[in-house]
Design a protein around this motif. Sequence first.
Motif, PDB file in Angstrom:
ATOM      1  N   ILE A   1       9.883  49.362  13.101  1.00 53.87           N
ATOM      2  CA  ILE A   1       9.194  49.078  13.963  1.00 53.87           C
ATOM      3  C   ILE A   1       9.213  50.095  15.230  1.00 53.87           C
ATOM      4  O   ILE A   1       8.303  50.750  15.697  1.00 53.87           O
ATOM      5  CB  ILE A   1       9.385  47.482  14.426  1.00 53.87           C
TER       6      ILE A   1
ATOM      7  N   SER B   1       7.181  41.406  12.892  1.00 58.65           N
ATOM      8  CA  SER B   1       7.868  40.891  13.879  1.00 58.65           C
ATOM      9  C   SER B   1       8.110  39.322  13.491  1.00 58.65           C
ATOM     10  O   SER B   1       8.879  38.838  13.737  1.00 58.65           O
ATOM     11  CB  SER B   1       7.426  40.902  15.168  1.00 58.65           C
TER      12      SER B   1
ATOM     13  N   GLN C   1      10.663  40.295  21.905  1.00 61.61           N
ATOM     14  CA  GLN C   1      10.089  41.304  21.362  1.00 61.61           C
ATOM     15  C   GLN C   1      10.859  42.681  21.575  1.00 61.61           C
ATOM     16  O   GLN C   1      11.000  43.706  20.766  1.00 61.61           O
ATOM     17  CB  GLN C   1       8.625  41.488  21.179  1.00 61.61           C
TER      18      GLN C   1
ATOM     19  N   PHE D   1      13.595  44.709  19.022  1.00 57.90           N
ATOM     20  CA  PHE D   1      13.226  45.645  18.164  1.00 57.90           C
ATOM     21  C   PHE D   1      13.492  46.946  18.465  1.00 57.90           C
ATOM     22  O   PHE D   1      13.787  47.850  17.581  1.00 57.90           O
ATOM     23  CB  PHE D   1      11.910  45.360  17.727  1.00 57.90           C
TER      24      PHE D   1
ATOM     25  N   TYR E   1      11.539  38.490  11.628  1.00 59.07           N
ATOM     26  CA  TYR E   1      12.684  38.405  12.302  1.00 59.07           C
ATOM     27  C   TYR E   1      12.733  37.277  13.491  1.00 59.07           C
ATOM     28  O   TYR E   1      11.573  36.898  13.864  1.00 59.07           O
ATOM     29  CB  TYR E   1      13.070  39.761  13.267  1.00 59.07           C
TER      30      TYR E   1
END
Length: 207
Positions: free
Chosen positions: A123, A102, A110, A113, A105
């Motif tokens: 992910i 993570s 979160q 994703f 990006y």
Amino acid sequence: MAAKSFPKKATAVPNGFSEEVVDSSESEDEVIPAANFAGTFSPPPVHIEFEPIDYFYSMFGKESITLLTEQSNLYSVQTNPNKPARISEVEMAQFIGVLIMSGIYCFPDQRFFWMNTTRVESISSTMSRDRFLEIRKYLHVVDNSNQLDRNDPDYDRAHKVRPLLNIVKNNFRKIEKEEKLSVDEQIIPFKGRSIMKQHMPNKPHRW
């Protein structure tokens, strides 16, 4: 007609050399002084190719995964005895991997994703969103019930992460030192609550 003779050009003598060595170096191979470094290294491994995960474990150790798993499960029981998280070490290793991925990006949250429009397959296929958030909710390194009072003379500001720091420090000390080392630092921006947070107004990241 006699040939003219020119005076011999003076040659600079470097530190550690004699004039004889410098003169002879014009016709012989250059003499290189021995390095002062007297350290020893273990022989390189034979027919072993290290994967990125091997380098990760060389620093954090597999014992860190065990520690995080045990303490996170303990905290989940302390928080909700009727619904423990039951986190396995495999899931904890996957969770750490998702955290590392993570960082590549720049999503504001979160949860992106796992969204259809911004889904990251490496992910989202590893762990479901709800399971990731559940592990993040209970993630712990120590037992909160053992924390000392702030007024105690033995109070440790890094109590919450001290066992993990000790594992990392011990593994770093096992790395063999080479002759030439480069030490650098990096400012990590942080606006959360921490007694160790510093405000540096003249830096690009002030907190």
